[in-house]
Motif scaffolding. Structure first.
Motif, PDB file in Angstrom:
ATOM      1  N   VAL A   1      34.228  33.210  42.275  1.00  0.00           N
ATOM      2  CA  VAL A   1      33.824  34.461  41.687  1.00  0.00           C
ATOM      3  C   VAL A   1      35.041  35.387  41.688  1.00  0.00           C
ATOM      4  O   VAL A   1      35.702  35.539  42.711  1.00  0.00           O
ATOM      5  CB  VAL A   1      32.666  35.099  42.484  1.00  0.00           C
ATOM      6  CG1 VAL A   1      32.315  36.450  41.936  1.00  0.00           C
ATOM      7  CG2 VAL A   1      31.467  34.191  42.486  1.00  0.00           C
ATOM      8  N   VAL A   2      35.300  35.965  40.540  1.00  0.00           N
ATOM      9  CA  VAL A   2      36.423  36.881  40.387  1.00  0.00           C
ATOM     10  C   VAL A   2      35.882  38.229  39.936  1.00  0.00           C
ATOM     11  O   VAL A   2      35.121  38.312  38.971  1.00  0.00           O
ATOM     12  CB  VAL A   2      37.437  36.350  39.348  1.00  0.00           C
ATOM     13  CG1 VAL A   2      38.548  37.346  39.137  1.00  0.00           C
ATOM     14  CG2 VAL A   2      37.992  35.016  39.796  1.00  0.00           C
ATOM     15  N   ASP A   3      36.264  39.267  40.637  1.00  0.00           N
ATOM     16  CA  ASP A   3      35.853  40.619  40.290  1.00  0.00           C
ATOM     17  C   ASP A   3      37.011  41.316  39.590  1.00  0.00           C
ATOM     18  O   ASP A   3      38.120  41.352  40.107  1.00  0.00           O
ATOM     19  CB  ASP A   3      35.445  41.380  41.538  1.00  0.00           C
ATOM     20  CG  ASP A   3      34.905  42.761  41.221  1.00  0.00           C
ATOM     21  OD1 ASP A   3      34.386  42.954  40.102  1.00  0.00           O
ATOM     22  OD2 ASP A   3      35.006  43.650  42.087  1.00  0.00           O
ATOM     23  N   SER A   4      36.754  41.831  38.398  1.00  0.00           N
ATOM     24  CA  SER A   4      37.803  42.526  37.660  1.00  0.00           C
ATOM     25  C   SER A   4      37.205  43.706  36.915  1.00  0.00           C
ATOM     26  O   SER A   4      36.191  43.575  36.231  1.00  0.00           O
ATOM     27  CB  SER A   4      38.463  41.567  36.659  1.00  0.00           C
ATOM     28  OG  SER A   4      39.394  42.264  35.875  1.00  0.00           O
ATOM     29  N   GLU A   5      37.844  44.834  37.042  1.00  0.00           N
ATOM     30  CA  GLU A   5      37.379  46.034  36.339  1.00  0.00           C
ATOM     31  C   GLU A   5      37.872  46.057  34.892  1.00  0.00           C
ATOM     32  O   GLU A   5      37.430  46.879  34.104  1.00  0.00           O
ATOM     33  CB  GLU A   5      37.859  47.277  37.075  1.00  0.00           C
ATOM     34  CG  GLU A   5      37.289  47.403  38.470  1.00  0.00           C
ATOM     35  CD  GLU A   5      37.847  48.584  39.230  1.00  0.00           C
ATOM     36  OE1 GLU A   5      38.660  49.337  38.669  1.00  0.00           O
ATOM     37  OE2 GLU A   5      37.468  48.739  40.394  1.00  0.00           O
ATOM     38  N   ASP A   6      38.789  45.164  34.543  1.00  0.00           N
ATOM     39  CA  ASP A   6      39.397  45.182  33.220  1.00  0.00           C
ATOM     40  C   ASP A   6      38.589  44.443  32.160  1.00  0.00           C
ATOM     41  O   ASP A   6      38.895  44.542  30.979  1.00  0.00           O
ATOM     42  CB  ASP A   6      40.795  44.558  33.288  1.00  0.00           C
ATOM     43  CG  ASP A   6      41.719  45.343  34.213  1.00  0.00           C
ATOM     44  OD1 ASP A   6      41.532  46.566  34.315  1.00  0.00           O
ATOM     45  OD2 ASP A   6      42.601  44.727  34.804  1.00  0.00           O
ATOM     46  N   LEU A   9      32.108  44.472  29.495  1.00  0.00           N
ATOM     47  CA  LEU A   9      30.830  43.879  29.861  1.00  0.00           C
ATOM     48  C   LEU A   9      29.825  43.816  28.716  1.00  0.00           C
ATOM     49  O   LEU A   9      28.921  42.992  28.729  1.00  0.00           O
ATOM     50  CB  LEU A   9      30.212  44.664  31.024  1.00  0.00           C
ATOM     51  CG  LEU A   9      31.035  44.664  32.314  1.00  0.00           C
ATOM     52  CD1 LEU A   9      30.359  45.553  33.343  1.00  0.00           C
ATOM     53  CD2 LEU A   9      31.200  43.264  32.834  1.00  0.00           C
TER      54      LEU A   9
END
Length: 97
Positions: A1-6, A9
């Protein structure tokens, strides 16, 4: 799992898969994974356990990822007549030729 704000969505999955940011994230994850595999390979006992579980994935990676083929090939292990029941790294096998 990778969390990215960029990552955007509110778009479709197909559009997201073509996203440039996602390609950069993939490249960095693959690079880090190969570094960790190489680090594990320095300890023979740990690498033996790792290779028993993930050898098929490494071989599949060699087939699918031509850019990292040489790095993954260094992790391959095979049975040889000299090694007996133990597996030997491909680079060790080639060096004995």
């Amino acid at each position: 799992v990778v969390d990215s704000e960029d990552l955007p969505l509110n778009i479709s999955r197909e559009t997201l898969q073509q996203n440039k940011i996602l390609k950069v994230i993939k490249k960095n994850i693959v690079k880090k994974a190969i570094e960790l595999f190489t680090e594990i390979s320095e300890n023979a006992e740990d690498f033996k356990k790792f290779y028993e579980q993930f050898s098929k994935n490494i071989k599949l990676g060699i087939h699918e990822d031509s850019g990292n083929r040489a790095k993954l090939a260094e992790l391959l292990m095979y049975h040889s007549t000299k090694s007996g029941d133990e597996m030997t790294l491909l680079k060790d096998y080639v060096s004995r030729m």
